[in-house]
Motif scaffolding. Structure first.
Motif, PDB file in Angstrom:
ATOM      1  N   UNK A  50     -63.054 104.805  21.032  1.00  0.00           N
ATOM      2  CA  UNK A  50     -64.195 104.004  20.595  1.00  0.00           C
ATOM      3  C   UNK A  50     -63.735 102.668  20.024  1.00  0.00           C
ATOM      4  N   UNK A  51     -62.677 102.696  19.230  1.00  0.00           N
ATOM      5  CA  UNK A  51     -62.168 101.476  18.610  1.00  0.00           C
ATOM      6  C   UNK A  51     -61.727 100.462  19.677  1.00  0.00           C
ATOM      7  N   UNK A  52     -61.098 100.932  20.726  1.00  0.00           N
ATOM      8  CA  UNK A  52     -60.663 100.036  21.806  1.00  0.00           C
ATOM      9  C   UNK A  52     -61.833  99.527  22.634  1.00  0.00           C
ATOM     10  N   UNK A  53     -62.834 100.375  22.859  1.00  0.00           N
ATOM     11  CA  UNK A  53     -64.000  99.970  23.638  1.00  0.00           C
ATOM     12  C   UNK A  53     -64.842  98.921  22.916  1.00  0.00           C
ATOM     13  N   UNK A  54     -64.953  99.058  21.602  1.00  0.00           N
ATOM     14  CA  UNK A  54     -65.779  98.137  20.805  1.00  0.00           C
ATOM     15  C   UNK A  54     -64.836  97.119  20.172  1.00  0.00           C
ATOM     16  N   UNK A  55     -64.469  96.137  20.930  1.00  0.00           N
ATOM     17  CA  UNK A  55     -63.367  95.242  20.571  1.00  0.00           C
ATOM     18  C   UNK A  55     -63.593  94.406  19.316  1.00  0.00           C
ATOM     19  N   UNK A  56     -64.828  94.220  18.883  1.00  0.00           N
ATOM     20  CA  UNK A  56     -65.060  93.347  17.732  1.00  0.00           C
ATOM     21  C   UNK A  56     -65.413  94.108  16.450  1.00  0.00           C
ATOM     22  N   UNK A  57     -65.279  95.424  16.447  1.00  0.00           N
ATOM     23  CA  UNK A  57     -65.580  96.214  15.261  1.00  0.00           C
ATOM     24  C   UNK A  57     -64.293  96.424  14.449  1.00  0.00           C
ATOM     25  N   UNK A  58     -64.427  96.507  13.134  1.00  0.00           N
ATOM     26  CA  UNK A  58     -63.254  96.810  12.305  1.00  0.00           C
ATOM     27  C   UNK A  58     -63.122  98.330  12.183  1.00  0.00           C
ATOM     28  N   UNK A  59     -61.922  98.794  11.859  1.00  0.00           N
ATOM     29  CA  UNK A  59     -61.696 100.234  11.703  1.00  0.00           C
ATOM     30  C   UNK A  59     -62.573 100.805  10.594  1.00  0.00           C
ATOM     31  N   UNK A  60     -62.671 100.093   9.498  1.00  0.00           N
ATOM     32  CA  UNK A  60     -63.479 100.563   8.370  1.00  0.00           C
ATOM     33  C   UNK A  60     -64.947 100.701   8.775  1.00  0.00           C
ATOM     34  N   UNK A  61     -65.471  99.699   9.455  1.00  0.00           N
ATOM     35  CA  UNK A  61     -66.869  99.737   9.882  1.00  0.00           C
ATOM     36  C   UNK A  61     -67.106 100.878  10.859  1.00  0.00           C
ATOM     37  N   UNK A  62     -66.195 101.058  11.816  1.00  0.00           N
ATOM     38  CA  UNK A  62     -66.338 102.153  12.770  1.00  0.00           C
ATOM     39  C   UNK A  62     -66.361 103.489  12.037  1.00  0.00           C
ATOM     40  N   UNK A  63     -65.460 103.666  11.115  1.00  0.00           N
ATOM     41  CA  UNK A  63     -65.385 104.907  10.348  1.00  0.00           C
ATOM     42  C   UNK A  63     -66.678 105.159   9.572  1.00  0.00           C
TER      43      UNK A  63
END
Length: 122
Positions: A50-63
């Motif tokens: 998911x992190x690689x697919x959504x290239x403009x998201x931060x790890x913290x936000x994704x989490x």
């Protein structure tokens, strides 16, 4: 289209909403929730996928967004601990799958806008 518009309050999860659209936006509103959900339509994904697919998201936000989607009952989080390394997969729940027609309609509309007015950068 037949949507009834009248003044009313709707109580859901101990919150008051002025219309049913507000309830829907409680689940998929914001910049990232619907994006994460659209990537889970075709099957379970690991965090890094998911992190690689959504290239403009931060790890913290994704989490944080994954935790919120899980709390809302839209996704499941399955942890595999049998053998290292630890593996975590996210997938849509049946409740989350009920959003698929809505999400694909939004994505198709966005594609139309991108094709007509945007520039796609690979």
């Amino acid at each position: 289209m037949g949507i009834e518009h009248k003044k009313r309050l709707i109580k859901y999860n101990d919150k008051l909403f002025s219309c049913t659209t507000s309830i829907a936006m409680e689940f998929i509103g914001g910049k990232w929730k619907s994006v994460i959900l659209i990537y889970l339509i075709d099957g379970k994904k690991r965090y890094n996928e998911l992190y690689k697919l959504i290239s403009t998201i931060t790890e913290r936000t994704l989490s944080l967004q994954l935790k919120q989607l899980e709390q809302d009952g839209l996704i499941t989080r399955k942890v595999y601990t049998k053998k290292p390394p630890l593996k975590v997969e996210y997938a849509l729940t049946p409740f989350g799958e009920s959003l698929v027609p809505v999400l694909t309609s939004i994505a198709n509309w966005g594609k139309t806008v991108a094709d007509e007015k945007g520039v796609i950068i690979e």
